[in-house]
Design a protein around this motif. Structure first.
Motif, PDB file in Angstrom:
ATOM      1  N   GLU A  93       0.852  -1.192   0.000  1.00 14.46           N
ATOM      2  CA  GLU A  93       0.000   0.000   0.000  1.00 14.46           C
ATOM      3  C   GLU A  93       0.888   1.242   0.000  1.00 14.46           C
ATOM      4  OE1 GLU A  93      -2.729  -0.288   3.316  1.00 14.46           O
ATOM      5  OE2 GLU A  93      -3.366  -2.301   2.703  1.00 14.46           O
ATOM      6  N   VAL A  94       0.521   2.202  -0.827  1.00 11.82           N
ATOM      7  CA  VAL A  94       1.250   3.478  -0.864  1.00 11.82           C
ATOM      8  C   VAL A  94       0.250   4.589  -0.530  1.00 11.82           C
ATOM      9  CG1 VAL A  94       2.500   5.136  -2.324  1.00 11.82           C
ATOM     10  CG2 VAL A  94       2.854   2.674  -2.645  1.00 11.82           C
ATOM     11  N   TYR A  95       0.579   5.390   0.450  1.00 12.39           N
ATOM     12  CA  TYR A  95      -0.277   6.531   0.807  1.00 12.39           C
ATOM     13  C   TYR A  95       0.448   7.789   0.361  1.00 12.39           C
ATOM     14  CZ  TYR A  95      -2.804   3.111   3.571  1.00 12.39           C
ATOM     15  OH  TYR A  95      -3.533   2.009   3.959  1.00 12.39           O
ATOM     16  N   HIS A  96      -0.109   8.449  -0.651  1.00 10.57           N
ATOM     17  CA  HIS A  96       0.601   9.605  -1.201  1.00 10.57           C
ATOM     18  C   HIS A  96       0.071  10.906  -0.591  1.00 10.57           C
ATOM     19  CE1 HIS A  96       2.902  12.207  -3.567  1.00 10.57           C
ATOM     20  NE2 HIS A  96       1.926  12.615  -4.352  1.00 10.57           N
ATOM     21  N   LEU A  97       0.811  11.401   0.405  1.00  9.59           N
ATOM     22  CA  LEU A  97       0.400  12.617   1.117  1.00  9.59           C
ATOM     23  C   LEU A  97       1.344  13.782   0.835  1.00  9.59           C
ATOM     24  CD1 LEU A  97      -0.178  10.932   4.622  1.00  9.59           C
ATOM     25  CD2 LEU A  97      -1.759  11.032   2.694  1.00  9.59           C
ATOM     26  N   ALA A  98       2.544  13.510   0.320  1.00 11.55           N
ATOM     27  CA  ALA A  98       3.537  14.583   0.139  1.00 11.55           C
ATOM     28  C   ALA A  98       3.019  15.621  -0.850  1.00 11.55           C
ATOM     29  CB  ALA A  98       4.843  13.990  -0.385  1.00 11.55           C
ATOM     30  N   SER A  99       3.185  16.883  -0.486  1.00 11.52           N
ATOM     31  CA  SER A  99       2.647  17.935  -1.348  1.00 11.52           C
ATOM     32  C   SER A  99       3.064  19.314  -0.845  1.00 11.52           C
ATOM     33  CB  SER A  99       1.118  17.773  -1.336  1.00 11.52           C
ATOM     34  OG  SER A  99       0.413  18.951  -1.194  1.00 11.52           O
ATOM     35  N   GLN A 100       3.008  20.313  -1.710  1.00 13.48           N
ATOM     36  CA  GLN A 100       3.031  21.704  -1.240  1.00 13.48           C
ATOM     37  C   GLN A 100       1.575  21.946  -0.884  1.00 13.48           C
ATOM     38  OE1 GLN A 100       2.480  24.781  -0.048  1.00 13.48           O
ATOM     39  NE2 GLN A 100       1.834  25.439  -2.073  1.00 13.48           N
ATOM     40  N   SER A 101       1.254  21.999   0.389  1.00  8.24           N
ATOM     41  CA  SER A 101      -0.154  21.903   0.789  1.00  8.24           C
ATOM     42  C   SER A 101      -0.779  23.231   1.212  1.00  8.24           C
ATOM     43  CB  SER A 101      -0.291  20.886   1.919  1.00  8.24           C
ATOM     44  OG  SER A 101       0.474  21.327   3.023  1.00  8.24           O
ATOM     45  N   HIS A 102      -0.045  24.337   1.077  1.00  4.67           N
ATOM     46  CA  HIS A 102      -0.590  25.616   1.531  1.00  4.67           C
ATOM     47  C   HIS A 102      -1.235  26.371   0.368  1.00  4.67           C
ATOM     48  CE1 HIS A 102      -0.994  29.435   3.584  1.00  4.67           C
ATOM     49  NE2 HIS A 102      -0.778  28.760   4.715  1.00  4.67           N
ATOM     50  N   VAL A 103      -2.543  26.592   0.484  1.00  3.50           N
ATOM     51  CA  VAL A 103      -3.295  27.236  -0.606  1.00  3.50           C
ATOM     52  C   VAL A 103      -2.789  28.659  -0.834  1.00  3.50           C
ATOM     53  CG1 VAL A 103      -5.577  27.960  -1.392  1.00  3.50           C
ATOM     54  CG2 VAL A 103      -5.319  25.800  -0.134  1.00  3.50           C
ATOM     55  N   SER A 146     -10.723  19.049  -0.864  1.00  2.00           N
ATOM     56  CA  SER A 146     -11.965  19.809  -1.090  1.00  2.00           C
ATOM     57  C   SER A 146     -11.669  21.120  -1.824  1.00  2.00           C
ATOM     58  CB  SER A 146     -12.644  20.105   0.242  1.00  2.00           C
ATOM     59  OG  SER A 146     -11.750  20.776   1.107  1.00  2.00           O
ATOM     60  N   GLU A 147     -10.416  21.573  -1.799  1.00  2.00           N
ATOM     61  CA  GLU A 147     -10.044  22.797  -2.515  1.00  2.00           C
ATOM     62  C   GLU A 147     -10.263  22.610  -4.025  1.00  2.00           C
ATOM     63  OE1 GLU A 147      -9.210  25.656  -0.971  1.00  2.00           O
ATOM     64  OE2 GLU A 147      -8.526  26.802  -2.711  1.00  2.00           O
ATOM     65  N   GLN A 148     -10.308  21.378  -4.486  1.00  2.00           N
ATOM     66  CA  GLN A 148     -10.546  21.102  -5.905  1.00  2.00           C
ATOM     67  C   GLN A 148     -11.927  21.571  -6.355  1.00  2.00           C
ATOM     68  OE1 GLN A 148      -8.027  17.014  -5.419  1.00  2.00           O
ATOM     69  NE2 GLN A 148      -9.859  16.823  -6.663  1.00  2.00           N
ATOM     70  N   PHE A 149     -12.885  21.656  -5.418  1.00  2.00           N
ATOM     71  CA  PHE A 149     -14.246  22.039  -5.816  1.00  2.00           C
ATOM     72  C   PHE A 149     -14.311  23.502  -6.235  1.00  2.00           C
ATOM     73  CE2 PHE A 149     -15.256  18.450  -2.863  1.00  2.00           C
ATOM     74  CZ  PHE A 149     -15.788  17.614  -3.836  1.00  2.00           C
ATOM     75  N   GLY A 150     -13.467  24.327  -5.649  1.00  2.00           N
ATOM     76  CA  GLY A 150     -13.481  25.752  -5.981  1.00  2.00           C
ATOM     77  C   GLY A 150     -14.766  26.418  -5.526  1.00  2.00           C
ATOM     78  N   VAL A 151     -15.065  27.542  -6.195  1.00  2.10           N
ATOM     79  CA  VAL A 151     -16.271  28.288  -5.825  1.00  2.10           C
ATOM     80  C   VAL A 151     -17.466  27.594  -6.457  1.00  2.10           C
ATOM     81  CG1 VAL A 151     -17.446  30.512  -5.994  1.00  2.10           C
ATOM     82  CG2 VAL A 151     -14.949  30.435  -5.733  1.00  2.10           C
ATOM     83  N   SER A 167      -7.579  28.091  -7.126  1.00  2.00           N
ATOM     84  CA  SER A 167      -6.217  28.394  -6.657  1.00  2.00           C
ATOM     85  C   SER A 167      -5.234  27.474  -7.382  1.00  2.00           C
ATOM     86  CB  SER A 167      -6.111  28.139  -5.144  1.00  2.00           C
ATOM     87  OG  SER A 167      -6.309  26.760  -4.871  1.00  2.00           O
ATOM     88  N   PRO A 168      -3.975  27.916  -7.514  1.00  2.00           N
ATOM     89  CA  PRO A 168      -2.966  27.027  -8.113  1.00  2.00           C
ATOM     90  C   PRO A 168      -2.890  25.689  -7.375  1.00  2.00           C
ATOM     91  CG  PRO A 168      -2.120  29.257  -7.980  1.00  2.00           C
ATOM     92  CD  PRO A 168      -3.436  29.259  -7.240  1.00  2.00           C
ATOM     93  N   TYR A 169      -3.064  25.732  -6.045  1.00  2.00           N
ATOM     94  CA  TYR A 169      -3.069  24.480  -5.276  1.00  2.00           C
ATOM     95  C   TYR A 169      -4.232  23.589  -5.728  1.00  2.00           C
ATOM     96  CZ  TYR A 169      -3.898  21.307  -1.379  1.00  2.00           C
ATOM     97  OH  TYR A 169      -4.137  20.186  -0.619  1.00  2.00           O
ATOM     98  N   GLY A 170      -5.401  24.198  -5.885  1.00  2.00           N
ATOM     99  CA  GLY A 170      -6.579  23.444  -6.336  1.00  2.00           C
ATOM    100  C   GLY A 170      -6.354  22.846  -7.718  1.00  2.00           C
ATOM    101  N   PHE A 171      -5.737  23.634  -8.631  1.00  2.00           N
ATOM    102  CA  PHE A 171      -5.447  23.103  -9.981  1.00  2.00           C
ATOM    103  C   PHE A 171      -4.522  21.896  -9.857  1.00  2.00           C
ATOM    104  CE2 PHE A 171      -5.236  27.755 -11.729  1.00  2.00           C
ATOM    105  CZ  PHE A 171      -6.604  27.887 -11.548  1.00  2.00           C
TER     106      PHE A 171
END
Ligand code: GDR
Length: 370
Positions: A93-103, A146-151, A167-171
């Motif tokens: 199992e691989v859990y992929h959490l690594a990210s630049q996570s600040h919107v 949830s940031e993927q949903f946008g406005v 946001s670029p993070y959402g994209f």
């Protein structure tokens, strides 16, 4: 405990594979990564944590479990390092959490965010496809957001809600989410996406609004700060505990098929409401310390998010275990305890017997990007 390869009656590699499952967690030293590693260790997994080499070690969240897991150095921007890690541990199992996570930061570091958060995920999926034996059937969890949903003007968001990030993070997260679907549909890789709403805890990074609020209020209570500076107070978010999202991530990889899963509390509260409750708990009159400043505002901010986790509740049996009030209280209590332990002890003059370890906090809690 893990069976050792003793001379007589030792488990073969195959037998061991069936007894002990191996999990690889990218971003293991982040908030959610730390709860997930604890959960996987408690379930008997052999846990490998991927960390990016930095000049200053950042493993404080793993205090409770780092001795029981194996750390591997790799970077999602570097394919060779990912390949090496994958071949070293051959995870089930691989859990992929690594990210630049600040919107907020993603508006000033858009290109890096797309590289790390978006293409980094695609790179990881490809590495799993190429470097893990087919017979292992490695399953991947993609930390979608949830940031993927946008406005959007829907009362709540679920797995079917259209995604129009702002946001670029959402994209970047949407790009990763779509790559997850591609690997699922085109290559038959088991990639589950957990669309997590805002998840918090005392281990939350200090630049996210909840932790910024509780840490600054604790500094105010202990005389180490005087003001709490925030941006958009009206934004409404669906806040849940990070350990509940970690539980959902694990459950999504035990499901019969790779799917998308919303992990949310189903309640929404404004930033101001979070601050009010935390201040009440800390005994601070919020109006006397709160400042709103333009530099904490984002170019665009999602006004309201509220998740509908019916699918995860009914299919996986998942549910959040920590209510909003308890979450605020847990975070506030933890920061008050920490601030009190660091409070400078009044000096009794030269040669005082009470030196302050580490010099205590500076006069004001530094502010990160909004
Ligand atoms: P968010 O979390 O952007 O929703 O993403 P964050 O805590 O940063 O912001 C929540 C809301 O608070 C408003 N806000 C401020 N935010 C910050 N950081 N600092 C401030 O001073 C401030 N004042 C007001 C924001 O404008 C926003 O409306 C989080 C991250 O964890 C993502 O990685 C994750 O994918 C999503 O949650 C789900």
């Amino acid at each position: 405990s893990q069976p050792g390869p003793g001379p007589a009656g030792a488990a073969s590699d195959d037998e061991r594979d069936h007894m002990i499952r191996r999990a690889l967690v990218t971003g293991c030293n982040g908030q959610m990564g730390s709860y997930l590693c604890e959960l996987l260790l408690a379930k008997g997994y052999n846990v490998y944590g991927l960390v990016r080499r930095t000049s200053t070690p950042n493993l404080w969240r793993l205090q409770a479990c780092v001795a029981k897991m194996t750390l591997l150095e790799a970077d999602v921007l570097d394919e060779a390092s990912l390949r090496k890690a994958m071949i070293t541990c051959h995870p089930h199992e691989v859990y992929h959490l690594a990210s630049q996570s600040h919107v907020g930061l993603s508006f000033t570091e858009a290109e890096y965010t797309v590289q790390a958060t978006g293409l980094g995920a695609a790179r990881l999926f490809e590495t799993v496809r190429r470097c893990t034996p087919l017979s292992l059937g490695t399953r991947i969890y993609q930390a979608s957001s949830s940031e993927q949903f946008g406005v959007n003007d829907q009362a709540w968001q679920d797995e079917q809600t259209p995604m129009r990030p702002v946001s670029p993070y959402g994209f970047a997260k949407l790009l990763a989410h779509q790559f997850a679907h591609l690997y699922r549909e085109s290559y038959g890789v088991f990639v589950a996406c957990g669309i997590a709403f805002n998840h918090e805890s005392p281990r939350r990074g200090e630049d996210f609004v909840t932790r910024k609020i509780t840490k600054t209020l604790a500094a105010i209570v202990t005389g180490q700060a005087t003001t709490l500076t925030l941006g958009n107070l009206a934004a409404q978010r669906d806040w849940l505990h990070a350990k509940d999202v970690a539980q959902g991530a694990w459950q999504s990889l035990q499901a019969p098929a790779p799917e998308d899963w919303v992990f949310a509390s189903g309640e929404t509260h404004s930033v101001e409401e979070f601050a009010q409750r935390a201040a009440r708990h800390a005994g601070v009159a919020l109006a006397t310390v709160l400042l709103q400043e333009a530099h904490c505002l984002r170019p665009v901010d999602i006004p309201r998010l509220c998740g509908n986790a019916t699918k995860a509740r009914t299919t996986l049996g998942w549910q959040p275990t920590v209510a909003f009030d308890e979450l605020v209280k847990e975070m506030m209590d933890a920061d008050l305890a920490e601030a009190r332990s660091r409070r400078p002890v009044p000096s009794e003059g030269p040669g005082s017997a009470n030196p302050v370890p580490g010099g205590g906090l500076s006069a004001d809690v530094p502010e990160g990007p909004a």
